[in-house]
Write a protein that holds these residues in place. Structure first.
Motif, PDB file in Angstrom:
ATOM      1  N   THR A 242       0.825  -1.214   0.000  1.00  9.51           N
ATOM      2  CA  THR A 242       0.000   0.000   0.000  1.00  9.51           C
ATOM      3  C   THR A 242       0.855   1.259   0.000  1.00  9.51           C
ATOM      4  O   THR A 242       0.620   2.187  -0.792  1.00  9.51           O
ATOM      5  CB  THR A 242      -0.931   0.002   1.224  1.00  9.51           C
ATOM      6  N   LEU A 243       1.857   1.328   0.855  1.00 10.24           N
ATOM      7  CA  LEU A 243       2.690   2.528   0.910  1.00 10.24           C
ATOM      8  C   LEU A 243       3.444   2.742  -0.393  1.00 10.24           C
ATOM      9  O   LEU A 243       3.652   3.888  -0.824  1.00 10.24           O
ATOM     10  CB  LEU A 243       3.665   2.442   2.092  1.00 10.24           C
ATOM     11  N   ASP A 244       3.862   1.665  -1.056  1.00 13.20           N
ATOM     12  CA  ASP A 244       4.559   1.790  -2.334  1.00 13.20           C
ATOM     13  C   ASP A 244       3.654   2.413  -3.394  1.00 13.20           C
ATOM     14  O   ASP A 244       4.074   3.310  -4.138  1.00 13.20           O
ATOM     15  CB  ASP A 244       5.046   0.426  -2.821  1.00 13.20           C
ATOM     16  N   ILE A 245       2.428   1.929  -3.484  1.00 13.44           N
ATOM     17  CA  ILE A 245       1.510   2.449  -4.503  1.00 13.44           C
ATOM     18  C   ILE A 245       1.028   3.846  -4.127  1.00 13.44           C
ATOM     19  O   ILE A 245       0.815   4.693  -5.007  1.00 13.44           O
ATOM     20  CB  ILE A 245       0.325   1.490  -4.712  1.00 13.44           C
ATOM     21  N   LEU A 246       0.895   4.115  -2.834  1.00 10.98           N
ATOM     22  CA  LEU A 246       0.555   5.478  -2.413  1.00 10.98           C
ATOM     23  C   LEU A 246       1.658   6.447  -2.829  1.00 10.98           C
ATOM     24  O   LEU A 246       1.377   7.541  -3.343  1.00 10.98           O
ATOM     25  CB  LEU A 246       0.350   5.525  -0.903  1.00 10.98           C
ATOM     26  N   GLU A 247       2.918   6.062  -2.624  1.00 15.25           N
ATOM     27  CA  GLU A 247       4.037   6.913  -3.041  1.00 15.25           C
ATOM     28  C   GLU A 247       4.041   7.107  -4.560  1.00 15.25           C
ATOM     29  O   GLU A 247       4.293   8.204  -5.061  1.00 15.25           O
ATOM     30  CB  GLU A 247       5.358   6.299  -2.587  1.00 15.25           C
ATOM     31  N   LEU A 248       3.756   6.037  -5.294  1.00 16.38           N
ATOM     32  CA  LEU A 248       3.691   6.136  -6.748  1.00 16.38           C
ATOM     33  C   LEU A 248       2.588   7.102  -7.170  1.00 16.38           C
ATOM     34  O   LEU A 248       2.784   7.939  -8.072  1.00 16.38           O
ATOM     35  CB  LEU A 248       3.443   4.748  -7.344  1.00 16.38           C
ATOM     36  N   ALA A 249       1.424   7.009  -6.522  1.00 12.86           N
ATOM     37  CA  ALA A 249       0.325   7.924  -6.842  1.00 12.86           C
ATOM     38  C   ALA A 249       0.729   9.375  -6.577  1.00 12.86           C
ATOM     39  O   ALA A 249       0.431  10.270  -7.385  1.00 12.86           O
ATOM     40  CB  ALA A 249      -0.909   7.558  -6.022  1.00 12.86           C
ATOM     41  N   GLN A 250       1.414   9.610  -5.476  1.00 18.49           N
ATOM     42  CA  GLN A 250       1.848  10.965  -5.152  1.00 18.49           C
ATOM     43  C   GLN A 250       2.827  11.495  -6.190  1.00 18.49           C
ATOM     44  O   GLN A 250       2.768  12.666  -6.585  1.00 18.49           O
ATOM     45  CB  GLN A 250       2.463  10.974  -3.753  1.00 18.49           C
ATOM     46  N   LYS A 251       3.735  10.639  -6.659  1.00 16.96           N
ATOM     47  CA  LYS A 251       4.701  11.055  -7.679  1.00 16.96           C
ATOM     48  C   LYS A 251       4.008  11.390  -8.993  1.00 16.96           C
ATOM     49  O   LYS A 251       4.459  12.266  -9.742  1.00 16.96           O
ATOM     50  CB  LYS A 251       5.730   9.953  -7.892  1.00 16.96           C
ATOM     51  N   LEU A 252       2.921  10.686  -9.281  1.00 14.69           N
ATOM     52  CA  LEU A 252       2.179  10.921 -10.519  1.00 14.69           C
ATOM     53  C   LEU A 252       1.180  12.068 -10.385  1.00 14.69           C
ATOM     54  O   LEU A 252       0.520  12.424 -11.366  1.00 14.69           O
ATOM     55  CB  LEU A 252       1.439   9.646 -10.926  1.00 14.69           C
ATOM     56  N   GLY A 253       1.046  12.613  -9.183  1.00 17.79           N
ATOM     57  CA  GLY A 253       0.090  13.689  -8.961  1.00 17.79           C
ATOM     58  C   GLY A 253      -1.342  13.222  -8.865  1.00 17.79           C
ATOM     59  O   GLY A 253      -2.283  13.993  -9.090  1.00 17.79           O
ATOM     60  N   VAL A 254      -1.535  11.939  -8.486  1.00 16.21           N
ATOM     61  CA  VAL A 254      -2.882  11.387  -8.325  1.00 16.21           C
ATOM     62  C   VAL A 254      -3.252  11.450  -6.851  1.00 16.21           C
ATOM     63  O   VAL A 254      -2.615  10.802  -6.015  1.00 16.21           O
ATOM     64  CB  VAL A 254      -2.949   9.927  -8.811  1.00 16.21           C
ATOM     65  N   PRO A 255      -4.246  12.224  -6.469  1.00 18.72           N
ATOM     66  CA  PRO A 255      -4.589  12.350  -5.046  1.00 18.72           C
ATOM     67  C   PRO A 255      -5.160  11.070  -4.471  1.00 18.72           C
ATOM     68  O   PRO A 255      -5.870  10.321  -5.154  1.00 18.72           O
ATOM     69  CB  PRO A 255      -5.623  13.478  -5.025  1.00 18.72           C
ATOM     70  N   ALA A 256      -4.824  10.812  -3.220  1.00 17.34           N
ATOM     71  CA  ALA A 256      -5.343   9.649  -2.497  1.00 17.34           C
ATOM     72  C   ALA A 256      -5.453  10.015  -1.028  1.00 17.34           C
ATOM     73  O   ALA A 256      -4.493  10.511  -0.432  1.00 17.34           O
ATOM     74  CB  ALA A 256      -4.423   8.445  -2.678  1.00 17.34           C
ATOM     75  N   ALA A 257      -6.625   9.780  -0.434  1.00 20.07           N
ATOM     76  CA  ALA A 257      -6.876  10.172   0.956  1.00 20.07           C
ATOM     77  C   ALA A 257      -6.585   9.003   1.888  1.00 20.07           C
ATOM     78  O   ALA A 257      -7.493   8.335   2.386  1.00 20.07           O
ATOM     79  CB  ALA A 257      -8.317  10.644   1.119  1.00 20.07           C
ATOM     80  N   LEU A 258      -5.293   8.729   2.120  1.00 21.75           N
ATOM     81  CA  LEU A 258      -4.887   7.682   3.043  1.00 21.75           C
ATOM     82  C   LEU A 258      -4.003   8.272   4.134  1.00 21.75           C
ATOM     83  O   LEU A 258      -3.224   9.205   3.884  1.00 21.75           O
ATOM     84  CB  LEU A 258      -4.115   6.568   2.318  1.00 21.75           C
ATOM     85  N   ASP A 259      -4.104   7.731   5.320  1.00 22.01           N
ATOM     86  CA  ASP A 259      -3.305   8.151   6.464  1.00 22.01           C
ATOM     87  C   ASP A 259      -2.030   7.317   6.484  1.00 22.01           C
ATOM     88  O   ASP A 259      -2.030   6.142   6.871  1.00 22.01           O
ATOM     89  CB  ASP A 259      -4.117   7.942   7.748  1.00 22.01           C
ATOM     90  N   ALA A 260      -0.908   7.913   6.049  1.00 23.20           N
ATOM     91  CA  ALA A 260       0.352   7.177   5.941  1.00 23.20           C
ATOM     92  C   ALA A 260       0.815   6.680   7.305  1.00 23.20           C
ATOM     93  O   ALA A 260       1.411   5.606   7.414  1.00 23.20           O
ATOM     94  CB  ALA A 260       1.421   8.051   5.293  1.00 23.20           C
ATOM     95  N   GLY A 261       0.556   7.450   8.355  1.00 24.35           N
ATOM     96  CA  GLY A 261       0.937   7.022   9.687  1.00 24.35           C
ATOM     97  C   GLY A 261       0.210   5.751  10.097  1.00 24.35           C
ATOM     98  O   GLY A 261       0.805   4.822  10.660  1.00 24.35           O
TER      99      GLY A 261
END
Length: 268
Positions: A242-261
């Protein structure tokens, strides 16, 4: 905004640990999963039911009730295996309805249904029955490579599922053979055909090391959800972390409402 379907209770243990995760082990992460912001949490399948009974001495129905009680804010999702449901025989519509009613009483809100050969007539009744009970459904398209598995094949199957009443279409790559280039073309075809009708969801295993590339294309294509798992239950035969794909989404500028902590606590 892309949503995440969490799979460390279903796909992760099934793919990496032969589904040998006990209920007690699951409950420790539920407080963080409840607050992480997942669109859905997939909690079980037929394989998990069988293993719970035969090898873990767990009550799979009690597991579902406990998971829902510990994750009151989560939308509970379940995977359904064609006419085999949670067994190995082919069951009639009456059994489908009884099972769906029991799943609903245990807290299920979404059911995703696949037929391994994409013979959608086998599962047409599932969508009708689910809708009559107020359950949401996702019709799954199983990706494969052959002369028959063209863009037109998948578009036709997606439209068939929509005709049966599916609330979303999931492009699924269980064998991990979907390349980034193929994902780009196929998702474009699916989106052109169905995106204005129902959401498109995406799940791909990393068996061949291709899942991160296909997820990049899925995110850029604007899919509505991607399926991931916590780090100890991700990658390899499972879905990406999950954290890997969340980071990928952030790099691509795709918003995602997840709590990384919260995601890091789930990994712990």
């Amino acid at each position: 905004m892309v949503g995440f379907v969490d799979e460390p209770f279903r796909d992760g243990p099934q793919s990496l640990w032969a589904t040998r995760m006990k209920t007690g082990h699951m409950l420790g992460a539920t407080q963080w999963m409840n607050r992480a912001g997942f669109r859905k949490v997939c909690v079980t399948s037929g394989a998990a039911f069988e293993t719970a009974v035969r090898f873990l001495r767990d009550d799979p129905w009690e597991r579902m009730r406990l998971l829902k009680a510990h994750m009151p804010d989560a939308t509970i999702d379940v995977l359904m295996r064609s006419r085999n449901l949670f067994g190995w025989a082919r069951y009639p519509d009456e059994v489908v309805e009884v099972l769906f009613r029991c799943l609903q009483q245990a807290g299920t809100e979404w059911i995703k249904v696949f037929d391994g050969l994409n013979c959608m007539r086998n599962i047409a009744a599932h969508f009708r029955i689910a809708r009559s009970l107020g359950l949401k459904t996702s019709g799954m398209l199983s990706f494969s490579v052959s002369r028959a598995h063209t863009d037109e094949h998948y578009v036709d199957k997606a439209m068939e599922l929509i005709g049966y009443g599916a609330d979303s279409i999931t492009l699924a790559d269980p064998a991990g053979i979907l390349t980034g280039a193929r994902a780009r073309v196929l998702l474009a075809a699916l989106k052109a055909a169905v995106h204005r009708r129902v959401p498109i969801e995406f799940i791909a295993h990393d068996c061949m090391g291709l899942a991160h590339a296909s997820h990049r294309e899925a995110l850029q294509a604007g899919v509505d959800t991607v399926a991931t798992a916590s780090a100890p239950l991700a990658n390899g035969e499972s879905v990406p972390g999950t954290l890997d794909i969340l980071e990928l989404a952030q790099k691509l500028g795709v918003p995602a409402a997840l709590d990384a902590g919260a995601l890091r606590r789930i990994d712990d």
